[in-house]
Design a protein around this motif. Structure first.
Motif, mmCIF file in Angstrom:
data_model
loop_
_atom_site.group_PDB
_atom_site.id
_atom_site.type_symbol
_atom_site.label_atom_id
_atom_site.label_comp_id
_atom_site.label_asym_id
_atom_site.label_seq_id
_atom_site.Cartn_x
_atom_site.Cartn_y
_atom_site.Cartn_z
ATOM 1 N N HIS A 1 0.852 -1.217 0.058
ATOM 2 C CA HIS A 1 0.038 0.076 0.068
ATOM 3 C C HIS A 1 0.729 1.465 -0.054
ATOM 4 O O HIS A 1 0.407 2.132 -0.746
ATOM 5 C CB HIS A 1 -0.835 0.044 1.230
ATOM 6 C CG HIS A 1 -1.547 1.332 1.592
ATOM 7 N ND1 HIS A 1 -2.517 1.903 0.631
ATOM 8 C CD2 HIS A 1 -1.457 2.284 2.673
ATOM 9 C CE1 HIS A 1 -2.798 3.097 0.985
ATOM 10 N NE2 HIS A 1 -2.465 3.246 2.350
ATOM 11 N N TYR B 1 -10.266 8.407 -0.685
ATOM 12 C CA TYR B 1 -11.421 7.817 -0.112
ATOM 13 C C TYR B 1 -12.742 7.712 -1.025
ATOM 14 O O TYR B 1 -13.795 7.585 -0.653
ATOM 15 C CB TYR B 1 -11.891 8.207 1.222
ATOM 16 C CG TYR B 1 -10.865 8.097 2.422
ATOM 17 C CD1 TYR B 1 -10.659 6.749 2.904
ATOM 18 C CD2 TYR B 1 -10.163 8.896 2.834
ATOM 19 C CE1 TYR B 1 -9.837 6.299 3.768
ATOM 20 C CE2 TYR B 1 -8.949 8.557 3.867
ATOM 21 C CZ TYR B 1 -8.891 7.324 4.386
ATOM 22 O OH TYR B 1 -7.949 7.110 5.239
ATOM 23 N N GLY C 1 -13.554 6.048 -3.441
ATOM 24 C CA GLY C 1 -14.091 4.870 -4.154
ATOM 25 C C GLY C 1 -13.894 5.094 -5.428
ATOM 26 O O GLY C 1 -13.061 5.751 -6.309
ATOM 27 N N THR D 1 -4.088 7.385 7.001
ATOM 28 C CA THR D 1 -4.333 6.624 5.697
ATOM 29 C C THR D 1 -3.396 5.469 5.535
ATOM 30 O O THR D 1 -3.965 4.519 4.952
ATOM 31 C CB THR D 1 -3.684 7.907 4.675
ATOM 32 O OG1 THR D 1 -4.659 8.932 4.893
ATOM 33 C CG2 THR D 1 -3.888 7.247 3.248
ATOM 34 N N GLU E 1 -5.431 2.742 7.375
ATOM 35 C CA GLU E 1 -6.450 2.420 6.840
ATOM 36 C C GLU E 1 -6.477 2.223 5.130
ATOM 37 O O GLU E 1 -6.769 2.871 4.549
ATOM 38 C CB GLU E 1 -7.644 3.072 7.082
ATOM 39 C CG GLU E 1 -7.770 3.089 8.739
ATOM 40 C CD GLU E 1 -8.842 4.263 8.987
ATOM 41 O OE1 GLU E 1 -9.537 4.906 8.120
ATOM 42 O OE2 GLU E 1 -9.156 4.540 10.123
ATOM 43 N N GLN F 1 -6.590 1.723 1.355
ATOM 44 C CA GLN F 1 -7.609 1.620 0.530
ATOM 45 C C GLN F 1 -7.610 0.898 -0.692
ATOM 46 O O GLN F 1 -6.302 1.018 -1.316
ATOM 47 C CB GLN F 1 -8.324 2.980 0.032
ATOM 48 C CG GLN F 1 -8.520 4.018 1.320
ATOM 49 C CD GLN F 1 -9.761 3.372 2.063
ATOM 50 O OE1 GLN F 1 -10.952 3.496 1.396
ATOM 51 N NE2 GLN F 1 -9.620 3.231 3.223
#
Length: 372
Positions: free
Chosen positions: A40, A147, A149, A175, A178, A180
């Motif tokens: 990530h 975030y 999406g 960030t 978590e 994404q």
């Protein structure tokens, strides 16, 4: 908008540096293989001149490239994504600080862009230095992008990551903690020791700092071309450049091409003439002002002082093409003298940021060099 408008897009599509082939292969295979992906968050860290920025920007372009499956060695350069990169308007790329624009293999980016409207040198430098800071509001401004999406890969690049404020670093931690889907963060740092331990523990560092000496020698020789006659001097001139650059090939090339590098023996002659009283500091200042800018003279002086101190401590000089030992055989400056002149160089740098005239700075430095 945070995405950059690059002064040059060549960095995205430049040839891969030879010592980066293995790492490139490892990372790109992970992306192309089913059920594998990149971490990530990745950190490209280490001294300038190793090519870490070149690697990151090339990898960013390839990850975003629509044709990467058919071009495993680098972005195609022609698809819609590559065209967006060329124009500096890629919707899936965000970069901090705002002035971080890809312009060269591993140099600091075009700070002038942040200060092109400044009215004088003092305000220009202040604007440039301030623009390098990454503040908490900058990190917060990334949140909608991270975030939001949706489909497709999104990439954030934080150059000069060590310039994050404490608040910015803490905001980034959320960030990092978590991750994404389809979002990748690249941190670039010249001084990773300044990064918070909590940041470093949550990123995977890219192995970009180890370069085989033979690879460095071949690369520097090839880039410099006829600048250095390898047949005549063997590898000694190249090896010296690499050693002076602390093993960083790109820094070695820049050193060889620096306007002051060929004036090292002249600097030594000037120092001896000043110390012996055979030349006045004003005459020396007037002469050197026609040869180098004050910033170039400071760079030259810093290199000479490092080697002079080595010789005074009984170590071998790094520069084999000038005779430092002979110059220091009858007189060796005391350590306190070295410290005083180094301090003068640092004070001169600060004074220049405050818009002190170069002539005044040159005159003062020559006066102090006479007492080294």
């Amino acid at each position: 908008m945070i995405s950059p408008v690059p002064l040059s897009d060549s960095i995205y599509f430049a040839p891969l540096l030879p010592w980066q082939n293995e790492l490139w292969s490892q990372l790109t295979k992970r992306v192309l293989m089913p059920q594998q992906s990149l971490p990530h968050a990745l950190l490209a860290a280490g001294m300038q001149g190793m090519g870490k920025r070149a690697f990151v920007w090339r990898l960013v372009a390839w990850l975003l490239c629509r044709e990467r499956v058919n071009h495993p060695l680098g972005a195609c350069g022609t698809c819609e994504s590559c065209q967006w990169l060329r124009s500096g308007t890629h919707p899936s790329l965000q970069v901090l600080p705002i002035i971080s624009m890809p312009v060269s293999a591993d140099n600091a980016y075009a700070k002038e862009a942040a200060s092109s409207t400044a009215k004088d040198k003092k305000s220009a430098k202040a604007a440039s230095n301030a623009a390098l800071k990454i503040k908490v509001d900058d990190i917060r401004a990334l949140q909608p992008f991270i975030y939001q999406g949706g489909q497709g890969m999104r990439i954030c690049v934080l150059d000069y990551a060590e310039q994050m404020t404490i608040a910015a670093a803490n905001a980034l931690l959320k960030t990092l903690e978590e991750p994404q889907a389809q979002v990748h963060l690249f941190l670039i740092s010249d001084t990773p020791a300044q990064l918070l331990p909590t940041i470093k523990s949550r990123v995977q560092q890219l192995a970009l700092q180890t370069i085989e000496p033979t690879v460095s020698i071949d690369y520097v020789t090839q880039v410099l071309g006829s600048t250095v006659n390898r047949e005549a001097v063997g590898t000694s001139a190249i090896e010296q450049l690499i050693q002076l650059a602390n093993g960083a090939p790109l820094a070695a090339v820049s050193l060889a091409q620096a306007p002051w590098y060929g004036k090292r023996a002249l600097w030594l002659t000037t120092w001896q003439a000043l110390r012996s009283g055979k030349r006045s500091s004003i005459a020396a200042s007037d002469y050197w002002q026609t040869q180098l800018s004050i910033s170039e003279f400071i760079q030259l002086s810093e290199l000479m002082l490092v080697d002079m101190r080595r010789v005074c401590l009984g170590l071998d000089a790094l520069q084999k093409d000038i005779d430092l030992s002979a110059s220091l055989s009858n007189y060796k400056p005391a350590e306190s003298s070295f410290e005083a002149f180094i301090n003068s160089l640092q004070q001169t740098k600060i004074a220049l940021q405050q818009n002190v005239q170069e002539k005044f700075a040159y005159d003062k430095l020559m006066q102090e060099l006479a007492y080294l």
